[in-house]
Design an enzyme around this catalytic site. Sequence first.
Site, PDB file in Angstrom:
ATOM      1  N   ASP A  15      -2.666  -3.956   4.077  1.00  0.00           N
ATOM      2  CA  ASP A  15      -2.224  -4.232   2.707  1.00  0.00           C
ATOM      3  C   ASP A  15      -0.842  -3.632   2.477  1.00  0.00           C
ATOM      4  O   ASP A  15      -0.436  -2.689   3.149  1.00  0.00           O
ATOM      5  CB  ASP A  15      -3.248  -3.632   1.722  1.00  0.00           C
ATOM      6  CG  ASP A  15      -3.052  -4.172   0.311  1.00  0.00           C
ATOM      7  OD1 ASP A  15      -2.527  -5.297   0.161  1.00  0.00           O
ATOM      8  OD2 ASP A  15      -3.418  -3.463  -0.644  1.00  0.00           O
ATOM      9  N   GLY A  18       3.509  -7.414   0.461  1.00  0.00           N
ATOM     10  CA  GLY A  18       4.302  -7.962  -0.648  1.00  0.00           C
ATOM     11  C   GLY A  18       5.140  -6.891  -1.317  1.00  0.00           C
ATOM     12  O   GLY A  18       6.346  -7.080  -1.569  1.00  0.00           O
ATOM     13  N   ARG A  19       4.531  -5.732  -1.592  1.00  0.00           N
ATOM     14  CA  ARG A  19       5.272  -4.652  -2.258  1.00  0.00           C
ATOM     15  C   ARG A  19       6.357  -4.093  -1.345  1.00  0.00           C
ATOM     16  O   ARG A  19       7.442  -3.731  -1.790  1.00  0.00           O
ATOM     17  CB  ARG A  19       4.285  -3.541  -2.698  1.00  0.00           C
ATOM     18  CG  ARG A  19       3.530  -3.906  -3.978  1.00  0.00           C
ATOM     19  CD  ARG A  19       2.333  -3.014  -4.181  1.00  0.00           C
ATOM     20  NE  ARG A  19       1.267  -3.372  -3.260  1.00  0.00           N
ATOM     21  CZ  ARG A  19       0.341  -2.525  -2.829  1.00  0.00           C
ATOM     22  NH1 ARG A  19       0.356  -1.270  -3.226  1.00  0.00           N
ATOM     23  NH2 ARG A  19      -0.597  -2.935  -2.012  1.00  0.00           N
ATOM     24  N   TRP A  20       6.075  -4.040  -0.042  1.00  0.00           N
ATOM     25  CA  TRP A  20       7.063  -3.576   0.932  1.00  0.00           C
ATOM     26  C   TRP A  20       8.304  -4.470   0.861  1.00  0.00           C
ATOM     27  O   TRP A  20       9.436  -3.974   0.831  1.00  0.00           O
ATOM     28  CB  TRP A  20       6.438  -3.628   2.330  1.00  0.00           C
ATOM     29  CG  TRP A  20       7.319  -3.175   3.461  1.00  0.00           C
ATOM     30  CD1 TRP A  20       7.427  -1.916   3.967  1.00  0.00           C
ATOM     31  CD2 TRP A  20       8.205  -3.998   4.248  1.00  0.00           C
ATOM     32  NE1 TRP A  20       8.322  -1.896   5.011  1.00  0.00           N
ATOM     33  CE2 TRP A  20       8.817  -3.161   5.201  1.00  0.00           C
ATOM     34  CE3 TRP A  20       8.537  -5.360   4.226  1.00  0.00           C
ATOM     35  CZ2 TRP A  20       9.736  -3.633   6.130  1.00  0.00           C
ATOM     36  CZ3 TRP A  20       9.457  -5.828   5.153  1.00  0.00           C
ATOM     37  CH2 TRP A  20      10.045  -4.975   6.092  1.00  0.00           C
ATOM     38  N   SER A  60      -8.117 -12.899   2.784  1.00  0.00           N
ATOM     39  CA  SER A  60      -9.406 -12.966   2.083  1.00  0.00           C
ATOM     40  C   SER A  60      -9.584 -14.348   1.464  1.00  0.00           C
ATOM     41  O   SER A  60      -8.613 -15.103   1.295  1.00  0.00           O
ATOM     42  CB  SER A  60      -9.474 -11.895   0.989  1.00  0.00           C
ATOM     43  OG  SER A  60      -8.613 -12.232  -0.084  1.00  0.00           O
ATOM     44  N   ASN A  63      -7.479 -14.467  -1.478  1.00  0.00           N
ATOM     45  CA  ASN A  63      -6.034 -14.629  -1.215  1.00  0.00           C
ATOM     46  C   ASN A  63      -5.621 -16.095  -1.240  1.00  0.00           C
ATOM     47  O   ASN A  63      -4.462 -16.416  -1.485  1.00  0.00           O
ATOM     48  CB  ASN A  63      -5.648 -14.037   0.146  1.00  0.00           C
ATOM     49  CG  ASN A  63      -5.697 -12.523   0.210  1.00  0.00           C
ATOM     50  OD1 ASN A  63      -5.906 -11.945   1.273  1.00  0.00           O
ATOM     51  ND2 ASN A  63      -5.489 -11.838  -0.916  1.00  0.00           N
ATOM     52  N   ARG A  66      -3.684 -17.484  -4.190  1.00  0.00           N
ATOM     53  CA  ARG A  66      -2.288 -17.089  -4.468  1.00  0.00           C
ATOM     54  C   ARG A  66      -1.416 -18.342  -4.557  1.00  0.00           C
ATOM     55  O   ARG A  66      -1.860 -19.430  -4.195  1.00  0.00           O
ATOM     56  CB  ARG A  66      -1.787 -16.163  -3.343  1.00  0.00           C
ATOM     57  CG  ARG A  66      -2.444 -14.799  -3.389  1.00  0.00           C
ATOM     58  CD  ARG A  66      -1.841 -13.859  -2.376  1.00  0.00           C
ATOM     59  NE  ARG A  66      -2.469 -12.547  -2.441  1.00  0.00           N
ATOM     60  CZ  ARG A  66      -2.077 -11.483  -1.755  1.00  0.00           C
ATOM     61  NH1 ARG A  66      -1.033 -11.579  -0.945  1.00  0.00           N
ATOM     62  NH2 ARG A  66      -2.699 -10.337  -1.874  1.00  0.00           N
ATOM     63  N   LEU A 190     -12.125  -1.713  -1.603  1.00  0.00           N
ATOM     64  CA  LEU A 190     -12.558  -2.486  -0.442  1.00  0.00           C
ATOM     65  C   LEU A 190     -12.228  -3.975  -0.550  1.00  0.00           C
ATOM     66  O   LEU A 190     -12.233  -4.683   0.457  1.00  0.00           O
ATOM     67  CB  LEU A 190     -14.064  -2.300  -0.203  1.00  0.00           C
ATOM     68  CG  LEU A 190     -14.487  -0.857   0.119  1.00  0.00           C
ATOM     69  CD1 LEU A 190     -15.983  -0.768   0.362  1.00  0.00           C
ATOM     70  CD2 LEU A 190     -13.742  -0.324   1.342  1.00  0.00           C
TER      71      LEU A 190
HETATM   72  C1  IPE Z   1      -7.258  -7.440   0.531  1.00  0.00           C
HETATM   73  O1  IPE Z   1      -6.002  -7.178   0.011  1.00  0.00           O
HETATM   74  C2  IPE Z   1      -7.230  -8.635   1.440  1.00  0.00           C
HETATM   75  C3  IPE Z   1      -6.534  -8.449   2.700  1.00  0.00           C
HETATM   76  C4  IPE Z   1      -5.991  -7.327   3.089  1.00  0.00           C
HETATM   77  C5  IPE Z   1      -6.465  -9.566   3.570  1.00  0.00           C
HETATM   78  P1  IPE Z   1      -5.567  -7.718  -1.433  1.00  0.00           P
HETATM   79  O2  IPE Z   1      -4.168  -7.285  -1.613  1.00  0.00           O
HETATM   80  O3  IPE Z   1      -5.850  -9.149  -1.540  1.00  0.00           O
HETATM   81  O4  IPE Z   1      -6.562  -6.925  -2.389  1.00  0.00           O
HETATM   82  P2  IPE Z   1      -6.436  -6.569  -3.923  1.00  0.00           P
HETATM   83  O5  IPE Z   1      -6.119  -7.823  -4.653  1.00  0.00           O
HETATM   84  O6  IPE Z   1      -5.322  -5.568  -4.051  1.00  0.00           O
HETATM   85  O7  IPE Z   1      -7.755  -5.959  -4.280  1.00  0.00           O
HETATM   86  C1  IPE Z   2      -1.622  -7.835   2.531  1.00  0.00           C
HETATM   87  O1  IPE Z   2      -0.491  -7.640   1.758  1.00  0.00           O
HETATM   88  C2  IPE Z   2      -1.684  -9.192   3.168  1.00  0.00           C
HETATM   89  C3  IPE Z   2      -2.611 -10.101   2.502  1.00  0.00           C
HETATM   90  C4  IPE Z   2      -3.435  -9.765   1.557  1.00  0.00           C
HETATM   91  C5  IPE Z   2      -2.644 -11.478   2.954  1.00  0.00           C
HETATM   92  P1  IPE Z   2      -0.375  -8.121   0.255  1.00  0.00           P
HETATM   93  O2  IPE Z   2       0.185  -9.498   0.247  1.00  0.00           O
HETATM   94  O3  IPE Z   2      -1.636  -7.969  -0.483  1.00  0.00           O
HETATM   95  O4  IPE Z   2       0.708  -7.108  -0.269  1.00  0.00           O
HETATM   96  P2  IPE Z   2       0.733  -6.388  -1.703  1.00  0.00           P
HETATM   97  O5  IPE Z   2      -0.573  -5.703  -1.890  1.00  0.00           O
HETATM   98  O6  IPE Z   2       0.970  -7.463  -2.709  1.00  0.00           O
HETATM   99  O7  IPE Z   2       1.869  -5.427  -1.576  1.00  0.00           O
HETATM  100 MG    MG Z   3      -2.425  -6.441  -1.537  1.00  0.00          MG
END
Ligand code: IPE
Ligand code: IPE
Ligand code: MG
Length: 251
Positions: A15, A18-20, A60, A63, A66, A190
């Site tokens: 995880d 995106g924020r990175w 997930s 996901n 999105r 989780l």
């Molecule tokens: C969990 O991360 C799913 C994966 C790492 C693939 P998310 O970024 O989707 O989880 P939430 O939305 O912060 O709970």
């Molecule tokens: C994890 O990074 C990858 C996936 C869930 C597919 P995120 O995309 O959730 O990144 P953040 O949490 O928005 O930074």
């Molecule tokens: Mg995330």
Amino acid sequence: MTNPSAPSHVAIILDGNGRWAKARGLARVVGHEFGADRVREVVRAAGRAGVKFLTVYALSMDNKKRPADEVAALYRLLQRFAETERNELVGQGVKVEVVGDIESLPPACQQAINGLCEATAAGQGMLFRLAVAYSAREDVGRAVQKLARQVEAGALPVGAITPEMLREAMWTAGAPDIDLLIRTGGEHRLSDFMLLEASYAELYFTDVAWPDFSADHLLAALADYARRERRFGLTSAQVQAGGVLRQALAR
Ligand code: IPE
Ligand code: IPE
Ligand code: MG
């Protein structure tokens, strides 16, 4: 008593991509691209450290809700990973499997992932599971349906159903429960990942975003795990008496 050996099953909720990227003024997708590269390094490091099972939560079910361009980019990256890592993983003897609703992925992505699984099927080394289009709640729901169908057909008495049978009917059958569950990116949750399989998992949360997570970070998590006392509901004295721990672990 701590855990001198490497955890058998390590799972990673990757995880923070995106924020990175956002923190660097980049598009979220760029974070996913850098993140895909980290998977390669961590798989190799886990195998070298003696991990037998590695599950990585890459996508997930939620996901998939999105924005369409981000989802399409994630599918493309998964496909590219499956195609480009194939020879490397075969060479390492890693066996790749998928857990999740793979049939819901675009055909080209499915084909690439299935191709990777087939190409590595004879691997005798670490079992590397990619959790894609995965949801723990969906897995339990579908497993219950499978058992219910057997009941409906008269092949299974309701009273004969055990927790082990439920586990066997799930996508995640074939690997032991998680010993060490790592989540990068700073969140402490989780997010619908392996809720049953993580019943006695040691949880390790780090603020390091996945695109920055290196082999050294993995080794730090393994070292932290080695210092923990796992009791499985027993007392410390029981655990230290030995044997009992092995029984609990064998569950
Ligand atoms: C969990 O991360 C799913 C994966 C790492 C693939 P998310 O970024 O989707 O989880 P939430 O939305 O912060 O709970
Ligand atoms: C994890 O990074 C990858 C996936 C869930 C597919 P995120 O995309 O959730 O990144 P953040 O949490 O928005 O930074
Ligand atoms: Mg995330």
